[in-house]
Design an enzyme around this catalytic site. Structure first.
Site, PDB file in Angstrom:
ATOM      1  N   LYS A  13       0.853  -1.192   0.000  1.00  0.00           N
ATOM      2  CA  LYS A  13       0.000   0.000   0.000  1.00  0.00           C
ATOM      3  C   LYS A  13       0.887   1.238   0.000  1.00  0.00           C
ATOM      4  CE  LYS A  13      -0.671   1.966   3.615  1.00  0.00           C
ATOM      5  NZ  LYS A  13       0.040   3.124   4.292  1.00  0.00           N
ATOM      6  N   ASP A 142      -6.082   1.081   8.480  1.00  0.00           N
ATOM      7  CA  ASP A 142      -5.753   0.920   7.068  1.00  0.00           C
ATOM      8  C   ASP A 142      -6.351  -0.320   6.436  1.00  0.00           C
ATOM      9  OD1 ASP A 142      -4.263   3.217   7.163  1.00  0.00           O
ATOM     10  OD2 ASP A 142      -2.308   2.245   6.956  1.00  0.00           O
TER      11      ASP A 142
END
Length: 292
Positions: A13, A142
């Site tokens: 990510k 997240d």
């Protein structure tokens, strides 16, 4: 799905930008960010089993050897899904760890998200995307965004997710100077320097062309970058090297660090930058980005 189970990528990510706001009552920060995902990263493999188990392999497995399975976010994700969906079956889970630990590229969050996706299939769990996202948020801020594996605008503390912009074909060079950067101390340093930060706003990140990518990156920032550099000055060296790499459109730190990245319009240019970083003794990976 095969007789041997199934495997899913847990891609790195990257925060193309990260704007941080006030600390909320739940002790999480408001933020505004654009998350994108590389094609490469860790890998999650799951197989049917009587009990729940986790094995960690790959080049970064030694860094997790002293972590009990029940403390690993992947195992916690499996336990949470089984409990909430009333699953009585087990699973043999293997985490193939290729990404550095505490590196700002969502390794643990992406691993947990991939585990949730894989186990929903393995256990044939009937759950909506909304419910899965809410469950993911209980694991970490997240994790819901990492379920997407496509550009997403993220706000709140990570629970508000919207489809992100369509980007031109992009390749990324990820570079970590082999420095672990736990998130907590970096956020505390930000809080000390910004006792009353402005509420963060999502950027109008319209980037159909490479010129617009450069413009959008120039109009945004990572609010944690300066604090990570203060803790590990080598991050500034990495950023300078990446910004100077031939063909680099922009360079920035991801998340709370210490991994930095540069965006490129070609695989060749991204690969060249990673080879140069490896020659300096850094960990580096080149990959295409999921751009839609």
């Amino acid at each position: 799905m095969t007789a041997a189970g199934l495997h899913l990528a847990a891609p790195a990510k990257i925060n193309l930008y990260l704007h941080i706001g006030p600390l909320r009552a739940d002790r999480l920060h408001d933020l505004a960010s654009l998350f994108v995902f590389a094609h490469d990263g860790d890998v999650i493999r799951v197989e049917a089993a009587k009990d729940l188990s986790l094995k960690v392999t790959g080049p970064y497995a030694p860094l997790l050897k002293d972590l009990p399975p029940e403390k690993n976010l992947v195992y916690r994700a499996a336990e949470l899904l089984a409990r909430e969906a009333d699953v009585r079956a087990g699973a043999a889970i293997t985490l193939e760890k290729h990404l550095p630990v505490a590196a700002g590229v969502g390794g643990g969050s992406a691993d947990a998200a991939a585990a949730l996706r894989a186990l929903v299939k393995l256990w044939n769990v009937n759950i909506s995307e909304t419910a899965l996202s809410r469950l993911a948020f209980r694991l970490g801020a997240d994790v819901p965004a990492c379920l997407a594996r496509a550009p997403v605008n993220v706000s709140g503390a990570g629970e508000r997710i919207e489809k992100g912009p369509v980007l031109p074909p992009l390749w990324i060079a990820l570079v970590n100077p082999r420095v672990e950067m736990p998130t907590g101390p970096i956020f505390r340093a930000f809080d000390a320097a910004n006792p009353v930060p402005h509420p963060p706003k999502l950027a109008a990140f319209r980037a159909v062309s490479y010129a617009q990518v450069k413009e959008a990156m120039g109009a945004t920032r990572n609010d944690l970058e300066a604090f990570a550099i203060e803790k590990a000055p080598v991050i500034k060296d990495v950023l300078d090297d990446l910004a100077a790499a031939p063909g680099a459109l922009a360079a920035r730190m991801s998340g709370s660090g210490a991994t930095c990245f540069a965006l490129f319009a070609s695989w060749a240019a991204a690969s060249r930058a990673t080879r140069a970083a490896c020659a300096r003794g850094h960990w580096a990976m080149a990959s295409a980005l999921h751009v839609r």
